[in-house]
Motif scaffolding. Structure first.
Motif, PDB file in Angstrom:
ATOM      1  N   ALA A  38      10.700 -10.438   4.444  1.00 10.00           N
ATOM      2  CA  ALA A  38       9.512 -10.349   3.583  1.00 10.00           C
ATOM      3  C   ALA A  38       9.325  -8.997   2.910  1.00 10.00           C
ATOM      4  O   ALA A  38       8.621  -8.903   1.915  1.00 10.00           O
ATOM      5  CB  ALA A  38       8.259 -10.685   4.394  1.00 10.00           C
ATOM      6  N   VAL A  39       9.910  -7.945   3.467  1.00  8.00           N
ATOM      7  CA  VAL A  39       9.673  -6.608   2.894  1.00  8.00           C
ATOM      8  C   VAL A  39      10.991  -5.898   2.577  1.00  8.00           C
ATOM      9  O   VAL A  39      12.045  -6.260   3.110  1.00  8.00           O
ATOM     10  CB  VAL A  39       8.830  -5.715   3.844  1.00  8.00           C
ATOM     11  N   ASP A  40      10.898  -4.891   1.713  1.00 14.18           N
ATOM     12  CA  ASP A  40      12.095  -4.139   1.332  1.00 14.18           C
ATOM     13  C   ASP A  40      12.150  -2.746   1.967  1.00 14.18           C
ATOM     14  O   ASP A  40      13.042  -1.969   1.674  1.00 14.18           O
ATOM     15  CB  ASP A  40      12.153  -3.990  -0.201  1.00 14.18           C
ATOM     16  N   ILE A  41      11.154  -2.419   2.775  1.00 15.40           N
ATOM     17  CA  ILE A  41      11.173  -1.120   3.455  1.00 15.40           C
ATOM     18  C   ILE A  41      11.819  -1.298   4.837  1.00 15.40           C
ATOM     19  O   ILE A  41      11.913  -2.433   5.324  1.00 15.40           O
ATOM     20  CB  ILE A  41       9.741  -0.545   3.601  1.00 15.40           C
ATOM     21  N   PRO A  42      12.261  -0.200   5.475  1.00 21.29           N
ATOM     22  CA  PRO A  42      12.884  -0.351   6.798  1.00 21.29           C
ATOM     23  C   PRO A  42      11.938  -0.981   7.823  1.00 21.29           C
ATOM     24  O   PRO A  42      10.747  -0.672   7.850  1.00 21.29           O
ATOM     25  CB  PRO A  42      13.215   1.100   7.194  1.00 21.29           C
ATOM     26  N   VAL A  43      12.503  -1.873   8.617  1.00 22.05           N
ATOM     27  CA  VAL A  43      11.740  -2.533   9.681  1.00 22.05           C
ATOM     28  C   VAL A  43      12.308  -2.074  11.016  1.00 22.05           C
ATOM     29  O   VAL A  43      13.516  -2.160  11.250  1.00 22.05           O
ATOM     30  CB  VAL A  43      11.856  -4.074   9.574  1.00 22.05           C
ATOM     31  N   ILE A  44      11.444  -1.572  11.859  1.00 21.84           N
ATOM     32  CA  ILE A  44      11.867  -1.160  13.199  1.00 21.84           C
ATOM     33  C   ILE A  44      11.393  -2.235  14.167  1.00 21.84           C
ATOM     34  O   ILE A  44      10.213  -2.604  14.160  1.00 21.84           O
ATOM     35  CB  ILE A  44      11.264   0.222  13.545  1.00 21.84           C
ATOM     36  N   ALA A  45      12.328  -2.745  14.961  1.00 22.82           N
ATOM     37  CA  ALA A  45      11.983  -3.829  15.887  1.00 22.82           C
ATOM     38  C   ALA A  45      11.438  -3.256  17.186  1.00 22.82           C
ATOM     39  O   ALA A  45      11.969  -2.268  17.706  1.00 22.82           O
ATOM     40  CB  ALA A  45      13.211  -4.679  16.176  1.00 22.82           C
ATOM     41  N   ALA A  46      10.397  -3.877  17.701  1.00 24.04           N
ATOM     42  CA  ALA A  46       9.812  -3.414  18.957  1.00 24.04           C
ATOM     43  C   ALA A  46       9.375  -4.597  19.798  1.00 24.04           C
ATOM     44  O   ALA A  46       9.039  -5.653  19.278  1.00 24.04           O
ATOM     45  CB  ALA A  46       8.613  -2.517  18.670  1.00 24.04           C
ATOM     46  N   GLY A  47       9.382  -4.383  21.105  1.00 28.04           N
ATOM     47  CA  GLY A  47       8.919  -5.442  22.007  1.00 28.04           C
ATOM     48  C   GLY A  47      10.087  -6.091  22.726  1.00 28.04           C
ATOM     49  O   GLY A  47      10.893  -6.781  22.093  1.00 28.04           O
TER      50      GLY A  47
ATOM     51  N   LYS B  86       0.823  -1.211   0.000  1.00 28.20           N
ATOM     52  CA  LYS B  86       0.000   0.000   0.000  1.00 28.20           C
ATOM     53  C   LYS B  86       0.858   1.263   0.000  1.00 28.20           C
ATOM     54  O   LYS B  86       0.345   2.363  -0.184  1.00 28.20           O
ATOM     55  CB  LYS B  86      -0.953  -0.023   1.186  1.00 28.20           C
ATOM     56  N   GLY B  87       2.150   1.097   0.249  1.00 35.71           N
ATOM     57  CA  GLY B  87       3.048   2.247   0.091  1.00 35.71           C
ATOM     58  C   GLY B  87       3.500   2.938   1.362  1.00 35.71           C
ATOM     59  O   GLY B  87       3.944   4.089   1.312  1.00 35.71           O
ATOM     60  N   VAL B  88       3.400   2.259   2.521  1.00 33.09           N
ATOM     61  CA  VAL B  88       3.897   2.905   3.743  1.00 33.09           C
ATOM     62  C   VAL B  88       5.418   3.010   3.676  1.00 33.09           C
ATOM     63  O   VAL B  88       6.068   2.369   2.857  1.00 33.09           O
ATOM     64  CB  VAL B  88       3.469   2.139   5.030  1.00 33.09           C
ATOM     65  N   ASP B  89       5.995   3.846   4.557  1.00 36.96           N
ATOM     66  CA  ASP B  89       7.425   4.139   4.464  1.00 36.96           C
ATOM     67  C   ASP B  89       8.290   3.165   5.256  1.00 36.96           C
ATOM     68  O   ASP B  89       9.454   2.949   4.933  1.00 36.96           O
ATOM     69  CB  ASP B  89       7.659   5.570   4.965  1.00 36.96           C
ATOM     70  N   ALA B  90       7.743   2.619   6.316  1.00 40.58           N
ATOM     71  CA  ALA B  90       8.471   1.660   7.159  1.00 40.58           C
ATOM     72  C   ALA B  90       7.424   0.898   7.965  1.00 40.58           C
ATOM     73  O   ALA B  90       6.255   1.304   7.993  1.00 40.58           O
ATOM     74  CB  ALA B  90       9.408   2.402   8.118  1.00 40.58           C
ATOM     75  N   VAL B  91       7.827  -0.202   8.567  1.00 43.00           N
ATOM     76  CA  VAL B  91       6.912  -0.878   9.497  1.00 43.00           C
ATOM     77  C   VAL B  91       7.612  -1.085  10.837  1.00 43.00           C
ATOM     78  O   VAL B  91       8.835  -1.228  10.899  1.00 43.00           O
ATOM     79  CB  VAL B  91       6.402  -2.258   8.979  1.00 43.00           C
ATOM     80  N   VAL B  92       6.808  -1.075  11.880  1.00 43.64           N
ATOM     81  CA  VAL B  92       7.316  -1.405  13.210  1.00 43.64           C
ATOM     82  C   VAL B  92       6.838  -2.822  13.505  1.00 43.64           C
ATOM     83  O   VAL B  92       5.633  -3.064  13.646  1.00 43.64           O
ATOM     84  CB  VAL B  92       6.760  -0.430  14.280  1.00 43.64           C
ATOM     85  N   ALA B  93       7.770  -3.772  13.539  1.00 49.69           N
ATOM     86  CA  ALA B  93       7.411  -5.169  13.827  1.00 49.69           C
ATOM     87  C   ALA B  93       7.472  -5.348  15.335  1.00 49.69           C
ATOM     88  O   ALA B  93       8.551  -5.316  15.929  1.00 49.69           O
ATOM     89  CB  ALA B  93       8.381  -6.116  13.123  1.00 49.69           C
ATOM     90  N   GLU B  94       6.299  -5.489  15.923  1.00 49.76           N
ATOM     91  CA  GLU B  94       6.233  -5.479  17.387  1.00 49.76           C
ATOM     92  C   GLU B  94       5.885  -6.843  17.953  1.00 49.76           C
ATOM     93  O   GLU B  94       4.828  -7.402  17.663  1.00 49.76           O
ATOM     94  CB  GLU B  94       5.197  -4.449  17.832  1.00 49.76           C
ATOM     95  N   GLY B  95       6.758  -7.354  18.762  1.00 53.82           N
ATOM     96  CA  GLY B  95       6.544  -8.650  19.400  1.00 53.82           C
ATOM     97  C   GLY B  95       5.696  -8.523  20.656  1.00 53.82           C
ATOM     98  O   GLY B  95       5.464  -7.429  21.170  1.00 53.82           O
TER      99      GLY B  95
END
Lengths: 79, 321
Positions: free
Chosen positions: B164-173, B133-142
């Motif tokens: 799985a994705v090519d955008i920046p992933v921010i780790a959380a949790g 959908k075109g978001v800039d990054a995702v926060v992957a939260e455990g």
């Protein structure tokens, strides 16, 4: 794409995702109550539907049954 | 291989540390968000079910304290999201983080206003949908996180989302010190998010009882409510949390369980914890790393210490010194 083709392709996704037998999926199948899909399962299904049908769906679609899903796919294919 | 400790978004925002404040309703005030951004991280104002004008008030409090970019976390289940997004666009907030839903209906207008959008995701499929959908990054939260959580752990979720994705992933949790931040980068993340660690910052405006509860907490002192009837949330154990879980079990034994009746028990409890410090009746949303936090100190010190430890462990140069 005919309604039957859309249903068949949708069924294929559900059968694969939830390890079901072909006869366990009909248009009246309720995703939550009949095949115990949780919200994360539904995202997985929507994601695969998007890829396989080359359409875009909203994450918060009001989809309860296979019929709802098929209708939504038809709507997006026509858009 | 050298570890890359930044990403184009953080560079654009001019952040000194690749560390984001987790979205925390009531607790994530404008003052705390400003402190995080001013110290070189990315502060995030938590807004929950607020009206637009409440959000504007906190944005203005943050702007009074910092010229650095900060973000606002938007709870997409809120009835007020339209007015909240209007305020965010009017106030030219730099970043929107979203929870509980799909921000894509608002994406075009947010992007047109130059706003970076990064939804919190609990699974690979949702991360992929968001990327499409075109978001800039995702926060992957455990699920180690405090507050509303998914099912996967950070250790399992982050590398799978990264693949799985090519955008920046921010780790959380479950990230509360330099070891956690270093681990996030080892898992392939392009940044780390922390919430609970900032709750005990000197600039945090949560009630002293809340801070004391985190400082006293041990590893086993959080519990997940809503496991049975949806809306899972991690909170520190207290009378309210324990009776909530008991009530859930009782409700489920009824012929027709009433999920809404159970959810009503939670209504207003987060505010009671944050603002009134209601030890017995508040929902003290906090993560599993509460037991790792032993001191109250300024945000700048928290970030400096954590980044010094993280860079040391990763064997990368600490360019912030």
């Amino acid at each position: 794409m005919t309604d039957a083709e859309i249903f068949d392709k949708t069924k294929e996704i559900l059968v694969d995702q939830f390890d079901l037998e072909d006869d366990e999926v009909s248009l009246t199948t309720d995703l939550t109550n009949d095949i115990d899909a949780d919200s994360l399962d539904l995202f997985e299904v929507l994601n695969r539907v998007e890829d396989d049908f080359d359409i875009k769906l909203a994450v918060a679609e009001d989809i309860k049954t296979v019929q709802d899903l098929v209708d939504k796919i038809k709507e997006q294919l026509a858009a | 291989m050298t570890v890359k400790t930044t990403n184009p978004i953080f560079e654009k925002l001019g952040m000194k540390y690749p560390i984001v404040e987790g979205g925390m309703t009531w607790a994530g005030t404008g003052v705390l968000a400003a402190a995080v951004s001013e110290a070189g991280g990315l502060g995030i104002i938590g807004t929950g079910y607020w009206h637009g004008e409440d959000v504007r008030r906190e944005i203005k409090r943050a702007k009074a304290l910092t010229d650095k970019p900060f973000g606002v976390n938007v709870m997409l289940l809120s009835r007020h999201i339209r007015e909240v997004f209007d305020v965010i666009i009017e106030e030219k907030v730099a970043v929107v983080a979203t929870g509980a839903g799909d921000p894509s209906p608002f994406l075009d207008e947010l992007h047109a206003a130059g706003i970076i959008v990064m939804p919190v995701v609990p699974s690979v499929s949702l991360a992929k949908m968001m990327e499409k959908k075109g978001v800039d990054a995702v926060v992957a939260e455990g699920m180690e996180s405090g507050g509303h959580i998914g099912m996967l752990t950070t250790m399992a979720l982050v590398p799978q989302v990264v693949d799985a994705v090519d955008i920046p992933v921010i780790a959380a949790g479950g990230i509360g010190d330099g070891r956690g931040v270093a681990a996030a980068f080892m898992l392939g993340a392009a940044g780390a998010q922390m919430g609970t660690r900032f709750l005990t910052a000197a600039e945090s405006e949560v009630h002293p009882n809340f801070k004391a509860k985190i400082l006293k907490a041990k590893d086993i002192d959080t519990i997940v409510t809503g496991n049975l009837l949806g809306n899972r949330a991690r909170v520190l154990k207290n009378k309210m949390a324990k009776s909530f879980v008991k009530n859930e079990v009782n409700e489920l034994q009824k012929e027709k369980p009433d999920a809404e009746a159970i959810e009503k028990l939670e209504s207003g409890t987060l505010k009671r914890a944050v603002q009134e410090g209601d030890k017995d009746g508040g929902a003290f949303m906090a993560g599993q790393i509460s037991g790792l936090i032993h001191d109250e100190k300024p945000v700048a010190e928290i970030l400096e210490d954590i980044w010094a430890q993280a860079t040391d462990l990763m064997g990368v140069e600490n360019t912030t010194k």
